[in-house]
Every structure is written in C-alpha cells, then in structure tokens.
Design a protein around this motif. Structure first.
Motif, PDB file in Angstrom:
ATOM      1  N   ASP A 202      -1.450  -1.101  -2.795  1.00 22.36           N
ATOM      2  CA  ASP A 202      -1.584  -1.594  -4.168  1.00 22.36           C
ATOM      3  C   ASP A 202      -2.921  -1.240  -4.806  1.00 22.36           C
ATOM      4  OD1 ASP A 202       0.934  -2.638  -4.277  1.00 22.36           O
ATOM      5  OD2 ASP A 202       0.341  -4.682  -3.725  1.00 22.36           O
ATOM      6  N   ASP A 203      -4.003  -1.360  -4.048  1.00 25.42           N
ATOM      7  CA  ASP A 203      -5.330  -1.187  -4.645  1.00 25.42           C
ATOM      8  C   ASP A 203      -5.686   0.269  -4.915  1.00 25.42           C
ATOM      9  OD1 ASP A 203      -5.334  -0.955  -1.818  1.00 25.42           O
ATOM     10  OD2 ASP A 203      -7.519  -1.003  -1.821  1.00 25.42           O
ATOM     11  N   VAL A 204      -4.929   1.233  -4.376  1.00 28.00           N
ATOM     12  CA  VAL A 204      -5.235   2.648  -4.617  1.00 28.00           C
ATOM     13  C   VAL A 204      -4.087   3.357  -5.339  1.00 28.00           C
ATOM     14  CG1 VAL A 204      -6.773   2.796  -2.616  1.00 28.00           C
ATOM     15  CG2 VAL A 204      -4.335   3.360  -2.359  1.00 28.00           C
ATOM     16  N   TYR A 205      -3.109   2.614  -5.760  1.00 28.07           N
ATOM     17  CA  TYR A 205      -1.912   3.235  -6.352  1.00 28.07           C
ATOM     18  C   TYR A 205      -2.266   4.125  -7.541  1.00 28.07           C
ATOM     19  CZ  TYR A 205       2.685   3.642  -8.534  1.00 28.07           C
ATOM     20  OH  TYR A 205       3.838   4.127  -9.091  1.00 28.07           O
ATOM     21  N   ARG A 206      -3.211   3.704  -8.369  1.00 24.81           N
ATOM     22  CA  ARG A 206      -3.558   4.473  -9.566  1.00 24.81           C
ATOM     23  C   ARG A 206      -4.332   5.752  -9.238  1.00 24.81           C
ATOM     24  NH1 ARG A 206      -2.455   2.033 -14.245  1.00 24.81           N
ATOM     25  NH2 ARG A 206      -1.980  -0.202 -14.229  1.00 24.81           N
ATOM     26  N   ALA A 207      -4.805   5.877  -8.003  1.00 21.63           N
ATOM     27  CA  ALA A 207      -5.509   7.107  -7.614  1.00 21.63           C
ATOM     28  C   ALA A 207      -4.542   8.235  -7.285  1.00 21.63           C
ATOM     29  CB  ALA A 207      -6.409   6.834  -6.412  1.00 21.63           C
ATOM     30  N   VAL A 208      -3.251   7.905  -7.186  1.00 23.69           N
ATOM     31  CA  VAL A 208      -2.235   8.901  -6.819  1.00 23.69           C
ATOM     32  C   VAL A 208      -1.580   9.452  -8.079  1.00 23.69           C
ATOM     33  CG1 VAL A 208      -0.113   9.306  -5.522  1.00 23.69           C
ATOM     34  CG2 VAL A 208      -1.832   7.702  -4.639  1.00 23.69           C
TER      35      VAL A 208
ATOM     36  N   CYS B 138       0.066   0.691  13.879  1.00 25.43           N
ATOM     37  CA  CYS B 138      -1.294   1.228  14.007  1.00 25.43           C
ATOM     38  C   CYS B 138      -2.372   0.236  13.583  1.00 25.43           C
ATOM     39  CB  CYS B 138      -1.422   2.513  13.189  1.00 25.43           C
ATOM     40  SG  CYS B 138      -0.403   3.858  13.818  1.00 25.43           S
ATOM     41  N   GLY B 139      -1.983  -0.929  13.155  1.00 28.51           N
ATOM     42  CA  GLY B 139      -2.967  -1.953  12.830  1.00 28.51           C
ATOM     43  C   GLY B 139      -3.260  -2.049  11.349  1.00 28.51           C
ATOM     44  N   ALA B 140      -4.457  -1.612  10.942  1.00 31.90           N
ATOM     45  CA  ALA B 140      -4.908  -1.763   9.560  1.00 31.90           C
ATOM     46  C   ALA B 140      -3.995  -1.035   8.584  1.00 31.90           C
ATOM     47  CB  ALA B 140      -6.343  -1.248   9.426  1.00 31.90           C
ATOM     48  N   ALA B 141      -3.899  -1.580   7.378  1.00 30.78           N
ATOM     49  CA  ALA B 141      -3.027  -0.994   6.361  1.00 30.78           C
ATOM     50  C   ALA B 141      -3.606   0.329   5.868  1.00 30.78           C
ATOM     51  CB  ALA B 141      -2.861  -1.962   5.192  1.00 30.78           C
ATOM     52  N   PRO B 142      -2.838   1.423   5.905  1.00 28.74           N
ATOM     53  CA  PRO B 142      -3.338   2.708   5.401  1.00 28.74           C
ATOM     54  C   PRO B 142      -3.286   2.755   3.885  1.00 28.74           C
ATOM     55  CG  PRO B 142      -1.064   2.923   6.086  1.00 28.74           C
ATOM     56  CD  PRO B 142      -1.474   1.504   6.426  1.00 28.74           C
ATOM     57  N   GLU B 143      -4.024   3.696   3.313  1.00 30.67           N
ATOM     58  CA  GLU B 143      -3.928   3.896   1.864  1.00 30.67           C
ATOM     59  C   GLU B 143      -2.587   4.535   1.491  1.00 30.67           C
ATOM     60  OE1 GLU B 143      -8.292   3.282   2.397  1.00 30.67           O
ATOM     61  OE2 GLU B 143      -6.688   4.214   3.534  1.00 30.67           O
TER      62      GLU B 143
ATOM     63  N   GLY C  64      -0.168  -5.299   0.089  1.00 27.63           N
ATOM     64  CA  GLY C  64       1.130  -4.879  -0.418  1.00 27.63           C
ATOM     65  C   GLY C  64       1.143  -3.391  -0.724  1.00 27.63           C
ATOM     66  N   PHE C  65       2.357  -2.807  -0.837  1.00 29.43           N
ATOM     67  CA  PHE C  65       2.522  -1.380  -1.103  1.00 29.43           C
ATOM     68  C   PHE C  65       3.502  -1.176  -2.247  1.00 29.43           C
ATOM     69  CE2 PHE C  65       0.716  -1.310   3.060  1.00 29.43           C
ATOM     70  CZ  PHE C  65       0.088  -0.091   3.194  1.00 29.43           C
ATOM     71  N   ARG C  66       3.343  -0.017  -2.923  1.00 28.29           N
ATOM     72  CA  ARG C  66       4.263   0.364  -3.980  1.00 28.29           C
ATOM     73  C   ARG C  66       4.807   1.762  -3.693  1.00 28.29           C
ATOM     74  NH1 ARG C  66       1.064  -0.654  -9.542  1.00 28.29           N
ATOM     75  NH2 ARG C  66       3.069   0.078 -10.374  1.00 28.29           N
TER      76      ARG C  66
END
Length: 796
Positions: free
Chosen positions: A443-449, A361-366, A423-425
């Motif tokens: 990676d940049d939104v991991y702490r929001a979960v 789908c292109g761009a990296a999703p959150e 990157g993803f976690r």
C-alpha cells in the motif's frame, strides 16, 4: 542484362567528389561507367586477355579499380575519368583460377581486398590469401584454426609457401569477409590486426592478420532459427558490424575481454545483404561516420557508425550516482504448478496454506508476484481439445471463473493482518490458458509503480497454442524498470524435450513485446543524435533499450514450471535425495550449466573458442553469447545443439538450491511418482533473475535473500518462493539536464574530433598506401588535410 559487380571510383583530393563515378559490370560482360550526379553513362572498353564476364569489383585507391572475372583472372585498372574510343589496358593482372574453381565447388565465392594489398578468397570451408605483387601463388590456405604445417617465406623472387590449417566439426560455410587492418599502421596490423569471416551457422570467425592464425569464434545465433551471418564490416579498429539473415544488425566490441555484442537491433525484416562503411562524410559539412545496411528486399538503411547516441548514453549512465537517489526494495516471487486445484478445495485440505505460502519469507515485500501454472487441467485431453478447436462461450466463462477464484483467494490472503501486517493492492492480473500471474504492490509504495504493461507468448504446438508459453509483466518502480515472466515450458525427460525447452526460452525472450513508455521530455535544445537522450522515461531501461523487449529492463525475473530435468536415473536420484546429497544431485541438472553462474567452457574440441559471456560494454543492448558444459557424455549431441544456438537465459542467475526436488509427487502423498512412467524427481519449478552490476548501472542490482519450497500435497508439484533485494533509483531531473549538456559538449569536443582525424588519415592513406605514413603526413601538416594533400599532390 543485370548488374553483377559494382565499385565506386575513389576521389583523389576533394571529398565532395567521392563516388562521382561508379563502375558496374553486367551479366552480358559489359563494363559501364555511371555518373552519380546525372543520368549519364558510357561503356568502358577494357583490353583483357579473357572474355569471361566480371563478377566482382573493388575500389582500391584514387581511381583504381580491381576486377575479378569468372575464370579467375584478376585485373587492376585506372579510371580515365572520361569516355574514350581507345581500349584500356590493365596496369597489372594475375590469376586465381584453380582456387576460384575450388571455392565455387564448395559454395559461393567471397572476396576481400585487405591491406597491405592482400586478396582473400573464401569458398565453403576454405580460405586462400594472395599477394598481388607475387603472381598467382597464394600466401596461405586457411581452413580452420589449428596450424598443422607451414613453410618459411621464400626469397622475394619466389612465391611465399603454403600453410595448411585444419577445420573443426563446428565450422560451416563462409558467407562474408571483413578486416580491420586498413584502419591501423603496418606494425599494428601485424600485431593486432584481424580478419573476420561470417558463416552459415551464425558464427563469426577471426584470424590474426599477421600470422593468419585462427584466433577466436563468436556465436551470434542467439537461438534464432535463421541466424546466418550474411554481411560483415569493420568500423574502426574495435567494432565489427554483423548482419544476419533475420534482418538484424549487431555491433561486436573486440577491444574487451571477452568480446561482447555491444548493440543489436532489428534493422529490417529482410536479410542483410551487405554493410558499407563511409568515412567521407566526416570530411564534409555533414560530419558523420555513415554505415549503410543493404537488405535482400532492396531496402537501404543508414546508421550512425560512431554510435554517438550510445556513447553519450553510456556516459550518462556512468554518472547516474550523481543524478539519482538509490534505495533498495524487496521483490518476492511465488511460483506453483497447482495441478488445476481450486482454492476452496485447497483450503479444505490445508486451511490457511495460501497465506502461509505468501508470508513464508517474513517481512512484507514492496512488490509481490504470484505465478501459477496449470490453473486449468492441461493433462485433460478433452479440455485441451476444446480449448484448441471449440473454445465455447461456456468454456471461456468456466476458465475465467477459475482465474477469478484464485484472484480473490490471493486478495484475501494479502488483506492487511493476514499474510502480512501491511496491506497490498493489485497492480496487474493476467492469464493465458493455464497460466496466471498477479502482481501486487504494498500500500505505501503503490504510487511509485507506473508504466505497467503485459505481453504474452504462446509456445505450444509451434506457437499456436497457449498451453505452454509465458506471460510477462513490466513495471517501472520510481525510475527503474522490472520485468516478471511466468512461464510453463515443454515437459518430458528426453534430450529432444530438453531442446524444446531451450527453444521455448528463446521464443519467449525474443517474442515478448511491450509498449514503449510515454516520453518524458526535458526542455533541452539538443541536436540529433543526442535529442532522444532528453527523454527521461528511457532512464528506467538499460543497454540502450526502450522497454519494448524483455532484456531492456534493469531487473528481469524468469520463473515458473520450467520443466528442466535431471540427467540421471530414477534410482540414483532417489538415493541422493534420501541421503540429503543435494549438491551431488544438482550436478545432473539440465539448467544450471547453462546459467551465468556456471563458467565452465562448452564441451567441444579445441581450438574452437568459447563464446564469451558477460555484461555489455560501453555501448548498448548486450547479448552475451553462450557458456555451458555437460556432465554426462550421453548428452554430447544435446550440448552441441545448445552450444551452436546459444541459450537465451545464459545471463541469468539462480540462488543456491537447498531444498529437495519439487516434482513429481503422487498427489496427496510425500511419495515421488509411482505411476507407470515413474518419472525421475527434478527441480522443475525455478526462479531465475538477471540484474545489473554496480560498475555498469546503479539501478537493477540484485541481492538474493531467500529461496525455499513449501509443503502442500494437493498438487504433483511443490510450491516455491524467492525473495530478492533490488536497487531502484529516482532521478533528479534538474541535475540530469545539466550533466546531459556537459556530456554532449564533451563528445563533440573529443570523440567526434578523433573520428574526423581518423577519416583524414584514411583519405591520405589512399595516396601513401601506408596508414603510418599518412598519419605522419597529417601531423606534419598540423592536422590540415588540404595542406597534407598539397604536399603530396602539389597545389591544385
């Protein structure tokens, strides 16, 4: 000796004296008067023309009790207040003997005393209405919804003529009755008053009280096995409380078009036997509108009939835009039935495919969710037998190893610079027999979960085996909840297989059970029922939910090998695929007509009303009844089954399908199934979603971005991917505290005060026998119940 009928004695002046005495009839024919303030009791001697026992009683006004005997004699009595050796004569009496016999032959008789002084009798699939002022002739005989014949009213000295109404094939035996006519004046009752009946099939039928014309049918079954409607009660003009055999309670809002189930919950594990509404506490220091549900196991539960908590929560939701910052995130869902292929074998045959599939789908999703089905070989009878009966340590180790291989393959594909630059976690990774789901956060939104939880539902072999079923993963992103379900439903092309899939959907939606998130309480001094609103953690959920159920979440996703097929031949399906006429082929899809995007009515004969579908009203936990149709007459039986049971995913949507059917291919080829079975191509692999609308909740609004399939020949299914934009919110805690205090104060000042006024009018209507006259008396007394009673009854 046991009690068979009971009725409280209504008080005349003092609300504190309400139900001070209770009349009770016994199986031996006695009538006892019980004191609720002590253990005292005495037998009332009734001078009656019949020796038949009393099986039903009504409270019909201050001190007035109606009794119905087994032989159909109806008598009206006035409570004397004290014991007496002298027999009491009835004030009036009439007979419903012949109609009661007919009702008993058809089923259990059900009675309702409605205003203005009408006695309704139901039995099986028929209803009779009697006017107590005009002897025993029924006003009407009601049995369905199509008016076949009627006669004009006769002069006052004669009985009103009969009107015979016809039944539809979908009506079942009536189990209970209720009316809202006692909560409005006579003109309003004639214009918009309703009488309701519950049925064994889980339906609520509605008649217009003025014309006794069948008006609407609401399906309350929701796919439950035992969805009989066992109790009904009207709370105010707009809300009908419905009790089910499963022990659940639901509140239907009839003021909206279409009607909606505004709130529903599990009250107990025992059938609801009766629902009682008590307005009297609003006239005392308790100041509550009380509803009691009585259950078959003897338990009684008391509820807030005003739904104060839900109303305040709805107002809090309405003002959410002022309380929160909203942003959009991208959610990507990848689904594939991999047919037990291992990642190393896949990589040898099609190097780099997993990374291409994840990055399609292109761009990296959150958030990125990968759902796999048939990670182990479910077609292998040997493997299935072992997992059922032996399930050895070695086998569990082999299966766990297979899941580990796929987890590592996904992690490699999502490493920074592979499928995406970011990157993803891993947030969560779970499996169940052949099902496997991994949820990743960028990676940049991991702490929001946070508030991550998992639930499993097995549907194979009647819920005993996990070869079919679902895994659900709940996450909260900022202050918005999302729930992802990876499902594998029953296979097969027959109508019975399709019904099994529908039942699996119901079992999954009903069976997914998550943990309630930890409370985040604001330091507010709020009295019940508003105290729970101080729990900010509940802001993440919708419709009054607390995150324990699938549909509590603001954004819900249901994907996987859903196995829904096409209602057409293999030859026609292949011809339409080859011609690129996918829109035509989709008209034969079993799933699409049952989803929210399809608004066609259910395929049943009129005047059976379409069960409404839509979003919830201003109170909590909606369950929109079904809406579906069939494009193939051969599936009429199947459609009737679904129409009566409802479809659990009826509120879900799907993006337009612009790709060829994903099933079933010969492995390693582009050919559809050439085996002996020659299965018809179908879109078995799907991604469904249910979000919120901007006018209902600021969070959980979903906008579709992309929906496609990819080409990989290592399985008999083709992989799919969907990308969607989801609105999430972050709540300003300080602003929320200020608004909640305002909402609570406003509710007490307006809504609670209106309920108290209505309770005063209802109390006065006991004496005036007219709601309109009672309302005028209260207005003339400046809103004071005591002054109005003094005017009516004289000073005490």
């Amino acid at each position: 000796e046991r009690f068979v009928g009971i009725a409280p004695v209504q008080a005349a002046r003092d609300p504190a004296a309400e139900c001070a005495r209770v009349w009770a009839s016994t199986s031996l024919g006695r009538v006892l008067v019980l004191s609720t303030g002590s253990t005292g009791a005495y037998q009332e001697r009734l001078q009656s023309a019949s020796r038949a026992p009393i099986f039903h009683m009504f409270a019909a006004g201050p001190g007035e009790i109606w009794t119905v005997r087994d032989d159909g004699l109806v008598e009206v009595w006035h409570d004397r207040g004290t014991a007496s050796d002298q027999p009491m004569a009835p004030q009036r009496q009439f007979s419903i003997s012949s109609e009661l016999q007919l009702a008993r032959r058809a089923g259990r008789p059900v009675l309702l005393l409605a205003r203005p002084q009408e006695l309704w009798l139901a039995g099986g699939r028929s209803v009779w209405v009697f006017d107590p002022q005009r002897a025993s002739a029924p006003l009407a005989s009601v049995a369905g919804s199509a008016l076949l014949s009627s006669q004009a009213p006769q002069p006052a000295s004669a009985a009103l003529g009969l009107a015979q109404l016809g039944l539809t094939a979908h009506d079942a035996a009536i189990t209970c009755l209720a009316a809202n006519t006692g909560l409005m004046d006579e003109a309003a009752a004639a214009a918009r008053g309703l009488v309701f009946a519950g049925t064994d099939a889980g339906h609520v039928l509605a008649w217009r009280a003025g014309s006794r014309e069948r008006w609407r049918t609401l399906d309350m079954s929701g796919g439950e096995r035992d969805a009989r409607v066992t109790a009904l009660a009207c709370v105010g003009e707009r809300h009908v409380w419905v009790g089910l055999a499963s022990g659940r309670l639901a509140v239907v809002d009839t003021s909206r078009e279409p009607w909606a189930v505004a709130k529903e919950w599990a009250a107990a594990e025992s059938a609801v036997a009766a629902i009682h509404v008590d307005w009297t506490p609003l006239l005392t220091a308790r100041a509550k509108l009380q509803v009691a549900s009585v259950h078959a196991n003897g338990s009684v539960f008391f509820w807030d009939g005003a739904l104060a908590h839900d109303r305040m929560a709805a107002e809090l939701r309405r003002r959410t835009p002022a309380l929160a910052r909203t942003r959009e995130i991208t959610v990507q869902i990848n689904s594939w039935n991999i047919g037990a292929v291992k990642p190393d074998a896949l990589d040898r045959a099609d190097r780099g495919f997993v990374a291409r599939w994840l990055g399609a789908c292109g761009a990296a999703p959150e958030l990125l969710v990968v759902g796999l089905q048939e990670v182990v070989d479910l077609e292998s009878k040997k493997m299935t037998a072992k997992s059922l009966w032996r399930n050895t340590t070695k086998q569990r180790a082999d299966i766990s190893k297979r899941y580990g291989l796929w987890r590592r393959a996904l992690e490699r594909a999502l490493a920074r610079g592979t499928a995406f630059a970011a990157g993803f976690r891993i947030v969560e990774c779970q499996n169940m027999v052949g099902l496997f789901v991994c949820v990743f956060a960028r990676d940049d939104v991991y702490r929001a979960v946070h508030e991550v939880d998992v639930a499993h539902v097995k549907t194979g072999l009647g819920g005993l085996h996990g070869n079919k079923g679902a895994i659900g993963v709940r996450v909260v992103f900022d202050d918005t909840s999302l729930c992802f379900v990876n499902a594998h439903l029953a296979a097969g092309e027959s109508a019975g297989n399709n019904l099994a899939r529908i039942q699996h959907c119901a079992a999954i939606v009903r069976g997914l059970a998550f943990k309630r998130p930890a409370a985040e309480l604001q330091a507010l001094q709020l009295a019940a029922p508003a105290a729970d609103l101080a729990n900010t953690a509940l802001d993440a959920f919708v419709d009054g939910g607390d995150g324990q159920r699938f549909l509590d979440h603001a954004a819900c996703f249901f994907s996987g090998d859903l196995n829904f097929r096409l209602r057409t031949s293999r030859m026609q399906a292949e011809r339409l695929v080859d011609a690129g006429e996918l829109d035509t082929l989709l008209q034969f899809d079993q799933l699409l007509p049952m989803l929210a995007g399809d608004a066609r009515p259910i395929a049943v004969p009129p005047p059976f009303a379409v069960s409404p579908s839509g979003l919830p009203s201003d109170v909590s936990r909606s369950r929109s009844p079904s809406s579906m149709s069939s494009s193939d007459a051969s599936d009429d039986e199947e459609v009737r089954d679904v129409g009566s049971a409802g479809f659990a995913l009826r509120a879900f949507h799907e993006m337009p399908i612009r790709f060829r059917p994903t099933y079933k291919y010969d492995v390693g080829t582009e050919r559809y199934d050439t085996s002996e079975k020659r299965r018809t191509p179908a879109w078995c692999d799907r991604v469904l979603f249910r979000g919120q609308t901007p006018d209902h909740d600021a969070q959980g609004c979903i906008a579709p971005l992309d929906y496609q399939r990819l080409e990989c020949m290592q399985s008999d299914h083709r992989p799919i991917v969907a990308a969607l934009r989801v609105a999430v919110k972050h709540v300003d805690r300080d602003a929320r505290a200020r608004v909640l205090a305002e909402v609570c104060a406003d509710y007490q000042a307006r809504t609670a005060a209106e309920a108290t006024v209505l309770a005063r009018v209802l109390w006065l209507a006991r004496h005036t026998r007219s709601f309109g006259a009672a309302a005028q008396r209260l207005a003339d007394a400046g809103g004071s119940l005591d002054r109005a009673l003094d005017t009516l009854l004289g000073a005490p």
